[in-house]
Design a protein around this motif. Structure first.
Motif, PDB file in Angstrom:
ATOM      1  N   GLY A  60       0.807  -1.221   0.000  1.00  0.00           N
ATOM      2  CA  GLY A  60       0.000   0.000   0.000  1.00  0.00           C
ATOM      3  C   GLY A  60       0.837   1.267   0.000  1.00  0.00           C
ATOM      4  N   ILE A  61       2.159   1.124   0.127  1.00  0.00           N
ATOM      5  CA  ILE A  61       3.033   2.305   0.229  1.00  0.00           C
ATOM      6  C   ILE A  61       3.008   3.110  -1.067  1.00  0.00           C
ATOM      7  CG2 ILE A  61       5.215   1.221  -0.579  1.00  0.00           C
ATOM      8  CD1 ILE A  61       5.438   3.188   2.529  1.00  0.00           C
ATOM      9  N   ASP A  62       2.799   2.420  -2.202  1.00  0.00           N
ATOM     10  CA  ASP A  62       2.848   3.117  -3.490  1.00  0.00           C
ATOM     11  C   ASP A  62       1.617   3.988  -3.727  1.00  0.00           C
ATOM     12  OD1 ASP A  62       2.341   0.366  -3.228  1.00  0.00           O
ATOM     13  OD2 ASP A  62       1.871   0.242  -5.350  1.00  0.00           O
ATOM     14  N   GLU A  63       0.709   4.042  -2.762  1.00  0.00           N
ATOM     15  CA  GLU A  63      -0.396   4.994  -2.881  1.00  0.00           C
ATOM     16  C   GLU A  63      -0.011   6.360  -2.296  1.00  0.00           C
ATOM     17  OE1 GLU A  63      -4.326   3.336  -1.955  1.00  0.00           O
ATOM     18  OE2 GLU A  63      -3.356   1.377  -2.124  1.00  0.00           O
ATOM     19  N   PHE A  64       1.223   6.449  -1.843  1.00  0.00           N
ATOM     20  CA  PHE A  64       1.747   7.733  -1.367  1.00  0.00           C
ATOM     21  C   PHE A  64       2.880   8.173  -2.295  1.00  0.00           C
ATOM     22  CE2 PHE A  64      -0.224   5.735   2.251  1.00  0.00           C
ATOM     23  CZ  PHE A  64      -0.830   6.780   2.941  1.00  0.00           C
ATOM     24  N   SER A  65       2.929   9.468  -2.579  1.00  0.00           N
ATOM     25  CA  SER A  65       4.016   9.966  -3.438  1.00  0.00           C
ATOM     26  C   SER A  65       5.297  10.224  -2.641  1.00  0.00           C
ATOM     27  CB  SER A  65       3.588  11.257  -4.133  1.00  0.00           C
ATOM     28  OG  SER A  65       3.282  12.261  -3.174  1.00  0.00           O
ATOM     29  N   HIS A  66       5.148  10.448  -1.338  1.00  0.00           N
ATOM     30  CA  HIS A  66       6.299  10.778  -0.494  1.00  0.00           C
ATOM     31  C   HIS A  66       6.269   9.937   0.778  1.00  0.00           C
ATOM     32  CE1 HIS A  66       5.957  14.304  -3.109  1.00  0.00           C
ATOM     33  NE2 HIS A  66       7.209  14.599  -2.821  1.00  0.00           N
ATOM     34  N   ILE A  67       7.429   9.551   1.223  1.00  0.00           N
ATOM     35  CA  ILE A  67       7.513   8.781   2.470  1.00  0.00           C
ATOM     36  C   ILE A  67       8.593   9.369   3.379  1.00  0.00           C
ATOM     37  CG2 ILE A  67       6.654   6.608   1.496  1.00  0.00           C
ATOM     38  CD1 ILE A  67       9.543   5.678   1.179  1.00  0.00           C
ATOM     39  N   ILE A  68       8.439   9.082   4.672  1.00  0.00           N
ATOM     40  CA  ILE A  68       9.422   9.518   5.665  1.00  0.00           C
ATOM     41  C   ILE A  68      10.335   8.331   5.954  1.00  0.00           C
ATOM     42  CG2 ILE A  68       9.733  10.363   8.032  1.00  0.00           C
ATOM     43  CD1 ILE A  68       6.764  11.350   7.884  1.00  0.00           C
ATOM     44  N   VAL A  69      11.629   8.527   5.785  1.00  0.00           N
ATOM     45  CA  VAL A  69      12.573   7.446   6.056  1.00  0.00           C
ATOM     46  C   VAL A  69      13.351   7.766   7.331  1.00  0.00           C
ATOM     47  CG1 VAL A  69      14.500   6.085   5.151  1.00  0.00           C
ATOM     48  CG2 VAL A  69      12.814   7.049   3.566  1.00  0.00           C
ATOM     49  N   LEU A  70      13.292   6.860   8.297  1.00  0.00           N
ATOM     50  CA  LEU A  70      14.136   6.976   9.483  1.00  0.00           C
ATOM     51  C   LEU A  70      15.282   5.987   9.337  1.00  0.00           C
ATOM     52  CD1 LEU A  70      11.587   7.108  12.498  1.00  0.00           C
ATOM     53  CD2 LEU A  70      12.550   8.992  11.201  1.00  0.00           C
ATOM     54  N   TYR A  71      16.496   6.470   9.491  1.00  0.00           N
ATOM     55  CA  TYR A  71      17.645   5.575   9.354  1.00  0.00           C
ATOM     56  C   TYR A  71      18.675   5.901  10.420  1.00  0.00           C
ATOM     57  CZ  TYR A  71      19.334   9.626   6.714  1.00  0.00           C
ATOM     58  OH  TYR A  71      19.687  10.892   6.337  1.00  0.00           O
ATOM     59  N   TRP A  72      19.622   5.003  10.578  1.00  0.00           N
ATOM     60  CA  TRP A  72      20.615   5.120  11.648  1.00  0.00           C
ATOM     61  C   TRP A  72      21.902   5.734  11.107  1.00  0.00           C
ATOM     62  CZ3 TRP A  72      20.234   4.881  16.737  1.00  0.00           C
ATOM     63  CH2 TRP A  72      21.368   4.651  17.520  1.00  0.00           C
TER      64      TRP A  72
ATOM     65  N   GLY B  90      -7.649   0.219  13.183  1.00  0.00           N
ATOM     66  CA  GLY B  90      -8.506  -0.904  13.566  1.00  0.00           C
ATOM     67  C   GLY B  90      -9.840  -0.906  12.841  1.00  0.00           C
ATOM     68  N   LYS B  91      -9.957  -0.124  11.786  1.00  0.00           N
ATOM     69  CA  LYS B  91     -11.225   0.028  11.065  1.00  0.00           C
ATOM     70  C   LYS B  91     -11.260  -0.942   9.889  1.00  0.00           C
ATOM     71  CE  LYS B  91     -13.814   3.999   9.871  1.00  0.00           C
ATOM     72  NZ  LYS B  91     -15.026   3.912  10.684  1.00  0.00           N
ATOM     73  N   LYS B  92     -12.197  -1.883   9.952  1.00  0.00           N
ATOM     74  CA  LYS B  92     -12.267  -2.930   8.926  1.00  0.00           C
ATOM     75  C   LYS B  92     -12.571  -2.365   7.529  1.00  0.00           C
ATOM     76  CE  LYS B  92     -11.519  -6.642  11.524  1.00  0.00           C
ATOM     77  NZ  LYS B  92     -10.670  -5.833  12.444  1.00  0.00           N
ATOM     78  N   GLU B  93     -13.198  -1.183   7.478  1.00  0.00           N
ATOM     79  CA  GLU B  93     -13.491  -0.571   6.169  1.00  0.00           C
ATOM     80  C   GLU B  93     -12.213  -0.122   5.469  1.00  0.00           C
ATOM     81  OE1 GLU B  93     -15.011  -0.093   9.162  1.00  0.00           O
ATOM     82  OE2 GLU B  93     -16.309   1.665   8.875  1.00  0.00           O
ATOM     83  N   PHE B  94     -11.178   0.129   6.250  1.00  0.00           N
ATOM     84  CA  PHE B  94      -9.919   0.552   5.646  1.00  0.00           C
ATOM     85  C   PHE B  94      -9.143  -0.685   5.197  1.00  0.00           C
ATOM     86  CE2 PHE B  94      -9.695   4.725   8.338  1.00  0.00           C
ATOM     87  CZ  PHE B  94     -10.586   5.325   7.465  1.00  0.00           C
ATOM     88  N   ALA B 101       2.997   1.881   5.532  1.00  0.00           N
ATOM     89  CA  ALA B 101       2.106   2.820   4.855  1.00  0.00           C
ATOM     90  C   ALA B 101       1.061   3.384   5.816  1.00  0.00           C
ATOM     91  CB  ALA B 101       1.428   2.141   3.665  1.00  0.00           C
ATOM     92  N   THR B 102       1.212   3.095   7.102  1.00  0.00           N
ATOM     93  CA  THR B 102       0.258   3.583   8.103  1.00  0.00           C
ATOM     94  C   THR B 102       0.996   4.361   9.203  1.00  0.00           C
ATOM     95  OG1 THR B 102       0.414   1.799   9.749  1.00  0.00           O
ATOM     96  CG2 THR B 102      -0.964   1.378   7.829  1.00  0.00           C
ATOM     97  N   CYS B 103       0.215   5.028  10.046  1.00  0.00           N
ATOM     98  CA  CYS B 103       0.803   5.732  11.192  1.00  0.00           C
ATOM     99  C   CYS B 103       0.674   4.898  12.467  1.00  0.00           C
ATOM    100  CB  CYS B 103       0.123   7.085  11.389  1.00  0.00           C
ATOM    101  SG  CYS B 103       0.236   8.158   9.944  1.00  0.00           S
ATOM    102  N   GLN B 162      -6.798   9.916   3.206  1.00  0.00           N
ATOM    103  CA  GLN B 162      -7.531  11.173   2.973  1.00  0.00           C
ATOM    104  C   GLN B 162      -8.847  11.174   3.750  1.00  0.00           C
ATOM    105  OE1 GLN B 162      -7.919  12.132  -1.268  1.00  0.00           O
ATOM    106  NE2 GLN B 162      -5.997  11.052  -1.645  1.00  0.00           N
ATOM    107  N   LYS B 163      -9.518  10.007   3.744  1.00  0.00           N
ATOM    108  CA  LYS B 163     -10.788   9.907   4.491  1.00  0.00           C
ATOM    109  C   LYS B 163     -10.560  10.107   5.984  1.00  0.00           C
ATOM    110  CE  LYS B 163     -13.327   6.826   1.431  1.00  0.00           C
ATOM    111  NZ  LYS B 163     -13.622   5.405   1.182  1.00  0.00           N
ATOM    112  N   ALA B 164      -9.488   9.462   6.499  1.00  0.00           N
ATOM    113  CA  ALA B 164      -9.190   9.570   7.933  1.00  0.00           C
ATOM    114  C   ALA B 164      -8.868  11.014   8.309  1.00  0.00           C
ATOM    115  CB  ALA B 164      -8.037   8.642   8.310  1.00  0.00           C
ATOM    116  N   VAL B 165      -8.089  11.681   7.461  1.00  0.00           N
ATOM    117  CA  VAL B 165      -7.710  13.069   7.726  1.00  0.00           C
ATOM    118  C   VAL B 165      -8.948  13.971   7.684  1.00  0.00           C
ATOM    119  CG1 VAL B 165      -6.486  15.053   6.756  1.00  0.00           C
ATOM    120  CG2 VAL B 165      -5.312  12.872   6.958  1.00  0.00           C
TER     121      VAL B 165
END
Lengths: 173, 173
Positions: A60-72, B90-94, B101-103, B162-165
């Protein structure tokens, strides 16, 4: 609090732009050259290779154009981790500043962060641009970049930081 | 890769909004109530108390209006750290989505991040608003928020996000 390496960064940046020692930060090139390099790097493609057993975390990551990378910051020495104040970017003209108010890679916990553009995913591999990590940096986490979770109101930044950002932007023209 | 606790977060949020188990994430309240709570929390003041011997890392921080706080999700269980995919919030609709890809706070390395408004500093203590951490969370790092280092171009976000936001923003009116 123990971190697991969830993946590794592969790119052509072999040497850190800055090295930290007991005396603080030291730029490896002169300031203008360092800014120029940083620019070049920001256009290069980096690969992020996630451990195979964790491939599913990318779904599902490819539904975002930008990502936050945390690295060491794996090149940060123990001495670097015990710095509390530095001249930002090793520049004496910039005020002697607490590490928490700087982007120094040398900090008590060298968990470094960059928001990058996601160009593609192939299985457990991501292609990104704008990642200013060095080759072989261990990946700690990847999060989606969601603009609405960042300040929408006006922000204030230290004067030296504004100067550094301006220098960087001018360098890109 | 061992993290040091450089400080601690103090606020009135005692319970995490979500709990993770073998089956994924579970909201502790119904969705609307959880959103409402999240809002309330985002207006509350949190204190960030940095270890006294590290007080100097904060010097100059008050020249920034916003800071990035990295903290440890200390309530995330070992099971939570081994999740790879979840239904966001925890939302089954998502859609069943990769952790990266999640927070979700439950992730292989629960290094959580929030950009907050800095209201003041007194010695080794910072007062901030907008920090959705729970009480007693260990602080890993503090960085200045520099708008120019974040995407200036258009960004794309997953539809469910987008829906969650939107739900969150509607809830704030």
């Amino acid at each position: 609090m123990k971190l697991r390496r969830i993946g590794i960064i592969k790119n052509r940046t072999e040497k850190p732009a800055m090295v930290s020692g007991r005396d603080g930060l030291e730029l490896q090139d002169d300031f203008d050259k360092a800014i120029e390099k940083l620019h070049k790097t920001s256009e290069d493609i980096s690969e992020i290779i996630i451990n195979e057993d964790l491939t599913a975390i990318l779904d599902g990551i490819d539904e975002f154009s930008h990502i936050i990378v945390l690295y060491w910051g794996h090149k940060v020495s123990e001495e670097g981790r015990s710095l509390t104040r530095v001249h930002p970017m090793g520049k004496k003209e910039f005020p002697f500043t607490g590490i928490a108010a700087t982007c120094s890679p040398a900090r008590p916990n060298p968990v470094l962060m960059t928001v990058v553009r996601l160009c593609g995913r192939k299985g457990n591999q991501l292609q990104v641009t704008g990642l200013d990590a060095i080759n072989e940096s261990p990946v700690i986490d990847i999060k989606p970049y969601v603009r609405e979770l960042f300040p929408q109101e006006d922000v204030m930044e230290a004067e030296w930081m504004q100067k550094a950002v301006k220098k960087f932007n001018d360098g890109s023209r």
